[in-house]
Design an enzyme around this catalytic site. Structure first.
Site, PDB file in Angstrom:
ATOM      1  N   ASN A  77     -53.491  39.035  69.293  1.00  0.00           N
ATOM      2  CA  ASN A  77     -52.967  39.515  68.007  1.00  0.00           C
ATOM      3  C   ASN A  77     -53.628  38.676  66.914  1.00  0.00           C
ATOM      4  O   ASN A  77     -53.245  37.532  66.702  1.00  0.00           O
ATOM      5  CB  ASN A  77     -51.440  39.349  67.991  1.00  0.00           C
ATOM      6  N   TRP A  78     -54.589  39.282  66.254  1.00  0.00           N
ATOM      7  CA  TRP A  78     -55.335  38.532  65.230  1.00  0.00           C
ATOM      8  C   TRP A  78     -54.508  38.306  63.966  1.00  0.00           C
ATOM      9  O   TRP A  78     -54.930  37.581  63.082  1.00  0.00           O
ATOM     10  CB  TRP A  78     -56.625  39.277  64.877  1.00  0.00           C
TER      11      TRP A  78
ATOM     12  N   HIS B 269     -42.720  42.911  65.910  1.00  0.00           N
ATOM     13  CA  HIS B 269     -43.124  41.495  65.937  1.00  0.00           C
ATOM     14  C   HIS B 269     -42.161  40.701  65.048  1.00  0.00           C
ATOM     15  O   HIS B 269     -41.708  41.196  64.013  1.00  0.00           O
ATOM     16  CB  HIS B 269     -44.563  41.360  65.427  1.00  0.00           C
TER      17      HIS B 269
ATOM     18  N   GLU C 292     -42.602  38.499  62.942  1.00  0.00           N
ATOM     19  CA  GLU C 292     -43.030  38.377  61.543  1.00  0.00           C
ATOM     20  C   GLU C 292     -42.681  39.651  60.769  1.00  0.00           C
ATOM     21  O   GLU C 292     -42.331  39.592  59.594  1.00  0.00           O
ATOM     22  CB  GLU C 292     -44.538  38.061  61.492  1.00  0.00           C
TER      23      GLU C 292
ATOM     24  N   GLU D  82     -41.153  36.669  72.702  1.00  0.00           N
ATOM     25  CA  GLU D  82     -41.767  35.680  71.821  1.00  0.00           C
ATOM     26  C   GLU D  82     -40.674  34.909  71.089  1.00  0.00           C
ATOM     27  O   GLU D  82     -40.176  35.370  70.043  1.00  0.00           O
ATOM     28  CB  GLU D  82     -42.659  36.361  70.774  1.00  0.00           C
TER      29      GLU D  82
ATOM     30  N   GLY E  37     -46.723  30.020  66.438  1.00  0.00           N
ATOM     31  CA  GLY E  37     -47.550  29.328  65.454  1.00  0.00           C
ATOM     32  C   GLY E  37     -47.127  27.902  65.192  1.00  0.00           C
ATOM     33  O   GLY E  37     -47.586  27.276  64.239  1.00  0.00           O
TER      34      GLY E  37
ATOM     35  N   SER F 135     -47.475  30.189  70.975  1.00  0.00           N
ATOM     36  CA  SER F 135     -48.304  28.999  71.204  1.00  0.00           C
ATOM     37  C   SER F 135     -48.882  28.925  72.618  1.00  0.00           C
ATOM     38  O   SER F 135     -48.959  27.840  73.202  1.00  0.00           O
ATOM     39  CB  SER F 135     -47.530  27.717  70.865  1.00  0.00           C
TER      40      SER F 135
ATOM     41  N   GLY G  15     -51.555  34.647  69.646  1.00  0.00           N
ATOM     42  CA  GLY G  15     -51.872  34.649  68.227  1.00  0.00           C
ATOM     43  C   GLY G  15     -53.068  33.755  67.942  1.00  0.00           C
ATOM     44  O   GLY G  15     -54.221  34.139  68.146  1.00  0.00           O
ATOM     45  N   GLY G  16     -52.794  32.552  67.486  1.00  0.00           N
ATOM     46  CA  GLY G  16     -53.848  31.638  67.031  1.00  0.00           C
ATOM     47  C   GLY G  16     -55.005  31.483  68.006  1.00  0.00           C
ATOM     48  O   GLY G  16     -56.188  31.521  67.609  1.00  0.00           O
TER      49      GLY G  16
HETATM   50  P1  13P Z   1     -49.225  32.028  68.316  1.00  0.00           P
HETATM   51  O1  13P Z   1     -49.942  32.214  69.629  1.00  0.00           O
HETATM   52  O2  13P Z   1     -50.147  31.674  67.187  1.00  0.00           O
HETATM   53  O3  13P Z   1     -48.053  31.109  68.442  1.00  0.00           O
HETATM   54  O4  13P Z   1     -48.630  33.457  67.912  1.00  0.00           O
HETATM   55  C1  13P Z   1     -47.906  34.150  68.851  1.00  0.00           C
HETATM   56  C2  13P Z   1     -47.686  35.509  68.329  1.00  0.00           C
HETATM   57  O5  13P Z   1     -46.927  35.713  67.394  1.00  0.00           O
HETATM   58  C3  13P Z   1     -48.440  36.612  68.941  1.00  0.00           C
HETATM   59  O6  13P Z   1     -47.976  37.842  68.521  1.00  0.00           O
END
Ligand code: 13P
Length: 257
Positions: free
Chosen positions: A9-10, A95, A97, A167, A173, A212, A233-234
């Protein structure tokens, strides 16, 4: 045996130029392996160019969000049929977010889930608790509520045609991951809940962990019996890290099915 799934997930990152460099390196690191499906979810403006890059590769395209409606006067929205048209196979829904920053309710997430299924996309339903909810000991209840909202709206049959991603919000993050045992416990709980409706579908359901996941913890997380891959994510923005994470998923095929 169901394949593992690793989804990058960019989020809202990238540019034409950096995407190209990243994709080239990610594709160079991929191996042909029926036991792993790798998905990249770029921001909307880059879906078409990433789709072109992924042609003739075994990496598939996903989107980060979808409208619950099909077409019409909904400025700024993108429909499931448009995502299919451009070559997406997967789409993230709910998600954390989107829930926290853009006010998506369980009901709105359920509608998006159904729109995705009805237009031939595989929705990845994201669920997870906040730190306060974990401290209050209500993690299982929170994810159950989030999943039940989709079952109520979509029915169990549609739910199990999607993917669930656990998640924990506090691990996204932050560099803080759920321990493999903490993640496994929630995954087991989710599978058990689905199993009450349909035992075989629960066994077949892919349940991913996100929060993470990095090259150095992926192996321990993916080796858990109810964890069928990751939502990254990251670390998906770094080709070497993402490749190592994919390799860790390849090394831990199977899960419970
Ligand atoms: P991180 O891997 O940056 O913690 O993000 C996870 C995420 O929200 C993937 O959708």
């Amino acid at each position: 045996m169901k394949p593992n799934l690793v989804i990058g997930n960019w989020k809202m990152n990238g540019s034409q130029q950096t995407n190209e460099v990243l994709l080239r390196a990610v594709l160079a690191g991929q191996k042909n392996d029926a036991h792993l499906e790798v998905v990249i979810c770029p921001p909307f403006p880059y879906l078409a160019s990433v789709a072109a890059h992924l042609q003739h590769s075994n990496v598939v395209l996903g989107a980060q969000n979808v409208s619950a409606t099909t077409h019409g006067a909904f400025t700024g929205e993108v429909s499931a049929s448009m995502l299919r048209d451009i070559g997406c196979r997967y789409v993230l829904v709910g998600h954390s977010e989107r829930r926290a920053l853009f006010g998506e309710t369980d009901e709105a997430v359920a509608q998006k889930f159904v729109a995705a299924i009805d237009h031939g996309l595989i929705p990845v339903l994201c669920v997870g608790e906040t730190l306060d909810e974990r401290r209050a000991g209500i993690t299982n209840g929170v994810v159950t509520t989030q999943i039940t909202a989709v079952i109520k709206h979509a029915g169990i049959e549609k739910l199990t045609r999607g993917v669930i991603a656990y998640e924990p919000v506090w691990a996204i993050g932050t560099g803080e991951t759920a321990s493999p045992e903490q993640a496994q416990a929630v995954h087991r709980h989710i599978r058990g809940k689905i199993g009450v409706y349909d035992e075989q579908a629960a066994i077949n359901l892919q349940i991913l962990y996100g929060g993470s996941v990095k090259a150095d913890n992926a192996q321990a997380i993916f080796s858990q019996p109810d964890i069928d891959g990751g939502l990254i994510g990251g670390a998906s923005l770094d080709a070497a890290s993402f490749t190592s994470i994919c390799d860790a998923a390849r090394a831990n095929p199977g899960g419970t099915a």
